[in-house]
Design an enzyme around this catalytic site. Structure first.
Site: not given
Ligand code: BGC
Length: 755
Positions: A229
């Site tokens: 993530d």
């Molecule tokens: C989120 C993800 C997301 C990623 C990219 C993170 O803060 O938890 O779900 O895909 O950011 O934006």
């Protein structure tokens, strides 16, 4: 792409470089070897493609796109084909925008109604979440675009999400928090999996070898790459070794240098690095091979689809005196700011720059329905404004029916933080009370991604849960309100009466950086049923403008060997006078009690959605694998089917079962893992064949003077007490008739029975 050849030609620096992003959204390219950068983009219910400044909280701009219903809504459709179709459209949009991997679906379990990101998640039930995720992945990937199944795993709160540790036992993980990932990985093969921010039992998900390698790859056969993530990497080298291949976003070369140094110093094997690089290259290759650059992103056409999908997701929760559907000719008051400006999506990384948004008010007016509007409340604060309420009351009085549009405003639920209570804004509650007092023929339409407390529920006649239905939610709402579409959504989560009733209440969101999942497997309806706690609306509930019946539930046999599939059929009839769709839910209720394991009252093990014309009957057929009857044994480290009888029941919610039957399963006997001198007689007697060996000794115990003193009438009590005595008590309570050696011999012969 000849990956083996390319790997051999890559320098150590190039390989290390491929393991983190080139910028916020792209993998790195290696032009000299013909490796292009590949773009990933949020997701999941629309494209948040950022061409300029990237961010992971939905703050900066992204291209105009189409916002489809969020996960909370699509799950309520209980319609796998619909979700797959939505995935196909999103896949085409990705092709048009040159996106290689769409960052979703998000399948974390809705453990508490408070999780800020519940709107993105599907369900409190792992089967529903898994089926939805698998369908979504199948749809997107059918267009040669990858998905990223997220957030693996136990990311069930936003509070301290980057530092908290989700503490749970193996059974809880295997029965509740892992199965949605498992199903999606095994049945739909996502190209990538995104690891969560949090720790699981003290180890960061990004560094969790048990999760990323042992479970995800060795057990489930995942063959894509794991991406962090955004910002989840803690310690790059151990992460890589644990199975975390691609770090996002870019580390600006810093972590690449760390990897290079680790290989040079022998701290990291080059083989481990090669493995990660190979996985990333495999996906980049798939992306290149599947490019369809001529695809057109037809936003207007997709908007129409978004409306059709949204209409299939809405859940009619209450419909007294058949207040709905509305008569197109009667004067109706649309009340509440959301009628004019719907809340259709949540905040954070899934936030879509919607190319257009339609409201219920404009759609009803465009259709020529006699609708009058009163705003009723403001959304930017929670102030009760008497004048606005008065205006709404006047509108309600002048109308035949009042429809109040309410729910959670943006600030109440978003990625990044959790809700602190389960209430709606006080100004909305006051409005609903006042409107319902002025006109009892009141309907409430709710927007939001999770359950809310409804103090006014007994005073309104109708309630429609529109969830966060995407940019075309307004039109879909009007279609349902006026009966152009017959509602067919069902709740994929329980609506408790109050937050305090929720099983995680005492331990959510944890203490400091520890979030103990003390309720274990008793999440959602598994808990409310076991504790017999009355709820506002049960899991699976959803009404229609017609009525369905279910009967003749039958199985292909009445007794099964462990491992055999059980084929279940049930007849479903539309006994009303409108065409409609019913969600047939099949629950398994274990009937055989055991000291060795506790089971929920019922668990959803299959479902399907069926369209029926008035008077029509169709037969739904399900095939239940052994897993549908099993529980996870911590001692055995695997799922176990317990011998005994099971009730199979079909209904339209977990509380409304209309047809049932029972089957016998010859599985494993639930017996203690280890037989020792401390094992109780009750447990020993449950071992097949042990009764014959043990009974002679029991009679010696019963002959003992204590038993004599108790008299015959208490023989039953004596037997009950013996059940809880350990085997070693033969020495103490047979008056010296049994020796330690005899005890040992008996123990060995029982052990022999256990194999
Ligand atoms: C989120 C993800 C997301 C990623 C990219 C993170 O803060 O938890 O779900 O895909 O950011 O934006």
């Amino acid at each position: 792409m000849d990956i083996t050849k390319i790997l051999a030609e890559m320098t150590l620096e190039e390989k290390a470089g491929l393991c983190s992003g080139g910028d916020f959204w792209h993998t790195k390219g290696v032009p000299r070897l013909g490796i292009p950068p590949m773009m990933m983009s949020d997701g999941p219910h629309g494209l948040r493609k950022q061409e300029e400044a990237g961010d992971h909280m939905g703050v900066n701009d992204s291209i105009e796109a189409v916002c489809f219903p969020a996960g909370c809504a699509t799950a309520a459709s209980f319609d796998c084909d619909l979700v797959e179709q939505m995935g196909r459209i999103l896949g085409q949009e990705c092709q048009a925008e040159d996106i290689g991997v769409l960052l979703g679906p998000a399948v974390n379990i809705k453990r508490s109604p408070l999780c800020g990101r519940n709107f993105e998640y599907y369900s409190e039930d792992p089967l529903v979440a898994g089926e939805m995720a698998a369908s979504f992945i199948r749809g997107v990937q059918s267009q040669q675009v990858g998905t990223s199944l997220k957030h693996f795993y136990a990311n069930n709160q936003e509070h301290r999400r980057m530092s908290t540790s989700a503490q749970m036992d193996a059974r809880t993980a295997r029965e509740i928090y892992l199965p949605a990932f498992e199903k999606a990985v095994q049945e739909a093969k996502p190209w990538t999996v995104m690891c969560a921010y949090n720790k699981i039992n003290g180890v960061y998900a990004a560094e969790n070898r048990t999760a990323l390698t042992d479970i995800l790859r060795s057990e489930w056969g995942f063959d894509g790459y794991v991406v962090s993530d955004w910002g989840a990497v803690n310690d790059r080298v151990p992460d890589l070794e644990a199975g975390m291949d691609l770090e996002m976003p870019s580390s600006f070369g810093m972590r690449d240098a760390e990897i290079v140094e680790a290989v040079r110093s022998g701290r990291l094997s080059e083989e481990a690095l090669d493995t990660a690089v190979r996985r990333i290259l495999t996906i980049v290759d798939r992306y290149m091979a599947g490019r369809q650059p001529d695809t057109v992103f037809d936003r207007d056409a997709d908007h129409e689809s978004a409306r059709d999908i949204a209409a299939q997701c809405m859940v009619l929760l209450k419909n007294e005196a058949q207040i709905l559907p509305l008569d197109r000719t009667v004067p109706v008051a649309f009340i509440g700011a959301f009628a004019e400006k719907p809340r259709f999506q949540g905040g954070g990384s899934s936030h879509i720059h919607a190319h257009k948004v339609e409201s219920a008010l404009e759609m009803a007016q465009a259709a020529g329905y006699p609708v009058r509007y009163a705003k009723g409340y403001e959304t930017q604060d929670d102030v009760v404004r008497e004048a606005m309420i008065q205006e709404a009351v006047e509108a309600a009085k002048a109308a035949e029916v009042a429809v109040v549009f309410a729910g959670l405003p943006d600030t109440f639920e978003s990625e990044g933080y959790d809700r602190t209570h389960m209430r709606m804004p006080a100004c909305q509650n006051a409005l609903i009370e006042a409107v319902a007092a002025a006109n009892p023929r009141t309907v409430v339409v709710l927007h939001g991604g999770a359950p809310m407390e409804m103090p006014w529920i007994d005073r309104v006649q109708g309630l429609l849960m529109a969830y966060l239905g995407g940019q075309a939610v307004g039109g879909a709402t009007v279609q349902i309100l006026y009966g152009d579409v017959n509602p067919s959504g069902h709740l994929a989560e329980t609506f408790p009466r109050r937050l305090e009733d929720n099983p995680s209440y005492l331990s959510f969101p944890g203490e400091g950086d520890v979030s103990a999942y003390r309720e274990g497997i008793y999440v959602g309806y598994r808990y409310y049923q076991k504790k017999k706690i009355p709820v506002l609306f049960p899991f699976g509930h959803g009404l229609s403008y017609t009525t369905f019946s279910m009967d003749k539930l039958r199985t292909d046999k009445s007794a099964y060997q462990a491992g055999e599939c059980v084929t279940v059929t049930v007849d479903v009839t539309n006994i009303g006078d409108r065409a409609g769709k019913e969600v047939v839910q099949l629950y398994v209720l274990p009937q055989t009690q055991s000291d060795q394991v506790q089971r929920p009252v019922s668990e959803l093990r299959a479902f399907t959605k069926i369209a029926l014309a008035p008077g029509e009957t169709k037969t739904a057929t399900f095939s239940l694998p052994a897993r549908a009857f099993s529980y996870y044994s911590q001692q055995k480290g695997r799922f176990v089917v317990a011998s005994g009888s099971y009730t199979l029941a079909c209904g339209d919610s977990c509380e409304h079962l209309m047809a049932e039957t029972s089957v016998e399963m010859a599985g494993e006997t639930m017996q203690p893992e280890q037989v020792t001198l401390d094992t109780t007689f009750g447990d020993l007697l449950a071992i097949p064949g042990a009764r014959e060996l043990v009974t002679p000794y029991l009679s010696l115990m019963a002959d003992d003077s204590e038993a004599d003193a108790m008299g015959e009438s208490t023989a039953g009590m004596m037997e009950a007490m013996i059940r809880y005595m350990p085997l070693r008590n033969l020495l103490a309570f047979t008056g010296g008739k049994v020796t330690a050696e005899q005890c040992q011999v008996l123990l060995e012969s029982i052990r022999a029975l256990c194999g």
